[in-house]
Enzyme design. Structure first.
Site, short mmCIF file in Angstrom:
data_model
loop_
_atom_site.label_atom_id
_atom_site.label_comp_id
_atom_site.label_asym_id
_atom_site.label_seq_id
_atom_site.Cartn_x
_atom_site.Cartn_y
_atom_site.Cartn_z
CE LYS A 71 0.64 -0.27 0.96
NZ LYS A 71 -0.42 0.65 0.56
CG ASN A 92 -2.15 -3.95 -1.63
OD1 ASN A 92 -2.13 -4.74 -2.59
ND2 ASN A 92 -3.26 -3.38 -1.22
N GLY A 135 3.38 6.32 -1.88
CA GLY A 135 3.01 5.03 -2.48
C GLY A 135 1.57 5.00 -2.98
CB ALA A 136 -1.66 5.89 -1.37
N GLY A 251 -11.74 7.47 3.02
CA GLY A 251 -11.02 6.32 2.49
C GLY A 251 -11.58 4.96 2.89
#
Ligand code: NAP
Length: 287
Positions: A71, A92, A135-136, A251
């Site tokens: 990413k 992404n 990253g998220a 999620g």
């Protein structure tokens, strides 16, 4: 649908790419509209990323999604990044537009759409706690800031906040950056959080028995726990939070809506979200 030389190829680049839900979900979306396109996973080693990105410039390809570990690394191979991708340095989704490769991040968009559609949570002025700084988590921090959250509390294993590459604009929203030990010692810091987001892999298969070590009395009625994990459908943290009266979400919604946002960037059409959700649910939980 019969695929031939006119079919457009989309894909997911990751390493290892594993058993991803994105192919069934995106192929269900193309099928729902009768779009002559196919989506498949590609195992792209880090050393092969530059070459794999070059391939997206060929006429038969429409674009790709990126997952771990590409990413951030992919940004230098693109012609441009847009919006949240530019702010978070994380991409992404790549779209080929007028011969140029443009990078987007739809993770934050997927998360917000899921919260809005599924929990009806109004974030303006609210205090939000993020667990993890991967990253998220950082992509969500950017998006939460833009949605007008009042304050962000970040819980991390990092001893110093200077070790974290904070995206543009996030630092001014940080109320506190704490270690798990600090929160255990002083649970009051999380007392008025409306939303707690697990953005760590703790609880995800094969770590089903693990959970982030936060004090359980932060969970009560009126608090939403959003666990970014979708496999298993219910994590240990979700079970605990629900038992304490909190609203819990996994999620799956974020996964579906980030994929829907990618589909919309590629095709310019509103995504068939219901079809995508059915395909993702079947792929995740029916096998
Ligand atoms: P990542 O970049 O690997 O980051 C995960 C973060 O979790 C790390 O930076 C770390 O933060 C923390 N962490 C890792 N191992 C830990 C441990 N043993 N104990 C405590 N904290 C730990 O991963 P990511 O891409 O951000 O993804 C995070 C989670 O979100 C994963 O479970 C992933 O599957 C999920 N996810 C879901 C969606 C969706 O669509 N639902 C999308 C993206 C990601 P610190 O170093 O700050 O502690």
């Amino acid at each position: 649908m019969n695929f031939d030389g006119r079919s457009v190829l989309y894909g997911l680049y990751g390493y290892p790419v594993g058993h991803s839900v994105s192919p069934p979900m995106q192929n269900a979306a193309f099928a729902a509209y009768g779009i002559d396109a196919v989506y498949q996973s590609f195992n792209v080693e880090p050393a092969a990323l530059a070459e794999a990105v070059k391939a997206i410039r060929s006429p038969g390809m429409g674009g790709v999604n990126l997952t771990i570990p590409h990413k951030r690394a992919v940004v230098k191979y693109l012609d441009k990044t847009e919006g949240k991708a530019a702010a978070s340095g994380s991409v992404n989704t790549i779209v080929r537009r007028d011969g140029r490769l443009v990078g987007y991040s739809t993770d934050g968009e997927g998360f917000i759409r899921s919260l809005r559609e599924e929990a009806g949570l109004d974030l303006i002025g609210k205090k939000v706690c993020l667990l993890g700084t991967g990253g998220a988590a950082l992509a969500l921090a950017v998006r939460l800031r833009r949605e007008g959250v009042g304050a962000l509390v970040v819980i991390t294993r990092q001893a110093s906040r200077d070790k974290i590459e904070w995206p543009t604009g996030v630092v001014s929203a940080l109320e506190a950056v704490l270690t798990y030990e600090m929160v255990q010692a002083d649970p009051k810091t999380l007392a008025d959080c409306s939303l707690i987001v697990n953005a760590t892999p703790l609880g995800m298969s094969p770590l089903e028995d693990a959970m982030p070590e936060i004090p359980c009395d932060v969970f009560r009625s009126g608090v939403v726990l959003y666990d970014l994990i979708y496999r298993p459908a219910r994590t240990k943290l979700m079970c605990l939070a629900e038992a304490a009266g909190a609203t819990v979400m996994n999620g799956l919604g974020m996964l579906v809506y980030q994929g829907a946002a990618s589909f919309e960037l590629w095709t310019g059409q509103p995504a068939p979200v219901a079809a995508m959700r059915i395909a993702a649910t079947n792929a995740l939980y029916q096998s």
